[in-house]
Scaffold this active site. Structure first.
Site, short mmCIF file in Angstrom:
data_model
loop_
_atom_site.label_atom_id
_atom_site.label_comp_id
_atom_site.label_asym_id
_atom_site.label_seq_id
_atom_site.Cartn_x
_atom_site.Cartn_y
_atom_site.Cartn_z
N GLU A 60 0.84 -1.20 0.00
CA GLU A 60 0.00 0.00 0.00
C GLU A 60 0.88 1.26 0.00
OE1 GLU A 60 -2.85 -0.23 3.19
OE2 GLU A 60 -3.80 -2.01 2.35
N LYS A 108 -1.72 2.51 -42.23
CA LYS A 108 -1.45 1.48 -41.21
C LYS A 108 -2.74 0.73 -40.86
CE LYS A 108 -0.80 2.32 -36.58
NZ LYS A 108 -0.06 2.92 -35.48
C1 R5P Z 1 -1.39 5.19 -32.93
O1 R5P Z 1 -2.53 5.37 -32.89
C2 R5P Z 1 -0.30 6.05 -32.41
O2 R5P Z 1 -0.23 7.28 -33.04
C3 R5P Z 1 1.02 5.32 -32.55
O3 R5P Z 1 1.25 5.07 -33.91
C4 R5P Z 1 0.98 4.04 -31.80
O4 R5P Z 1 0.61 4.27 -30.49
C5 R5P Z 1 2.32 3.34 -31.82
O5 R5P Z 1 2.19 2.16 -31.11
P1 R5P Z 1 3.24 1.00 -31.25
O6 R5P Z 1 4.59 1.57 -30.94
O7 R5P Z 1 2.79 -0.02 -30.23
O8 R5P Z 1 3.17 0.47 -32.65
#
Ligand code: R5P
Length: 294
Positions: free
Chosen positions: A38, A191
């Site tokens: 805690e 993406k």
């Molecule tokens: C996405 O929505 C954000 O802008 C970043 O692209 C994302 O958080 C990157 O996450 P990671 O490093 O896990 O691919």
């Protein structure tokens, strides 16, 4: 009366720099864990009638949030005039809708929770995607700062002949802004997120940019899968080792080492989260905004 600046564990460097910049008084607080796990919090400064600034970046938030809430609520109970949270990285911004039935929309839940015990929030580039401002979910005044001008300056000073690359449409907002300040071309990729640690990136033809140094820009680097996938595409397309720039160095698990191993050139982040990749100082940005608010 000078404001008091309290640092939550891990934020001492930024809190000390802010105290110097703002001519504020460092606040004294004891925060530790009892043997049973805690939290123990004791404010040693006199907070009555004072403005209190709490510096607590909120990566890995679950362990931080209870001590922070005990500090904020105790400061209020002891008569603090105002309690402002300075969270350079604001957590729980990515689950901004219910993607599957029964999921908690944690960005809204977290915002309501925090708003219950602070009087104001100052943060940098919160992940606003489907929401246009923090005020949609926070009920206290929010100051949202942007690291883009600092990133532009860094790129101008450090990278010759850059091509700015945003990994997804969400990044277009800051990639376009940074590119126009740097005066360089930019592209935004497509993406698709297939899972927590799995993304698919589509890259347009890059043949006419081969003489440039690609500079990837994203707000958060978490698992780094977004950057790793993008770096792989750019390197296979014959480009130079990409420079990776992130605002928030979350770097979950081995993400940093994985990104280096994937062929990234320099990896540079803002110091919103302390990390060895920090190369862009946000203290002047925070201090400027806090000065204006006083
Ligand atoms: C996405 O929505 C954000 O802008 C970043 O692209 C994302 O958080 C990157 O996450 P990671 O490093 O896990 O691919």
């Amino acid at each position: 009366m000078k404001p008091l600046i309290f640092s939550l564990p891990g934020n001492e460097t930024l809190a000390a720099s802010l105290a110097r910049e703002l001519d504020a008084e460092p606040g004294s607080v004891e925060i530790r864990r009892f043997p049973d796990g805690e939290s123990y919090v004791r404010i040693l400064s006199q907070v009555s009638g004072r403005e209190c600034l709490l510096v607590a970046t909120l990566d890995r938030p679950d362990d931080k949030i209870l001590p922070l809430s005990f500090l904020a609520t105790t400061a209020r109970e002891l008569g603090a005039a105002r309690v402002t949270l300075i969270a350079p990285y604001l957590a729980y911004m990515r689950q901004d809708r219910r993607f599957q039935s029964g999921e908690s929309v944690t960005s809204a839940r977290f915002a309501r929770f925090l708003s219950g015990w602070i009087d104001g929030l100052v943060t940098i580039d919160p992940h606003l995607h489907r929401r246009s401002s923090l005020e949609e979910i926070y009920t206290v005044p929010c100051t949202t700062l942007h690291a883009a001008p600092l990133i532009s300056r860094w790129i101008k000073e450090e990278v010759v002949n850059p091509l700015l690359v945003g990994p997804d449409v969400e990044s277009e907002q800051w990639v376009a802004e940074v590119a126009s300040e740097v005066g360089s071309p930019w592209v935004v990729l497509k993406k698709e997120r297939l899972g927590d640690r799995n993304v698919r990136i589509s890259v347009p033809g890059l043949d006419h940019w081969l003489d440039r140094t690609p500079v990837l820009i994203d707000d958060i680097i978490s698992t780094a899968r977004t950057m790793i996938e993008t770096v792989g595409h750019l390197v296979r397309a014959g480009m130079k080792a990409p420079v990776c720039v992130g605002v928030h160095a979350v770097f979950a698990g081995p993400a940093y080492a994985d990104l280096r191993a994937a062929g990234a050139g320099r990896i540079v982040t803002c110091n919103t989260i302390p990390h060895e990749s920090n190369g862009i100082d946000v203290c002047p940005l925070l201090a400027g905004a806090l000065r204006e608010e006083r």
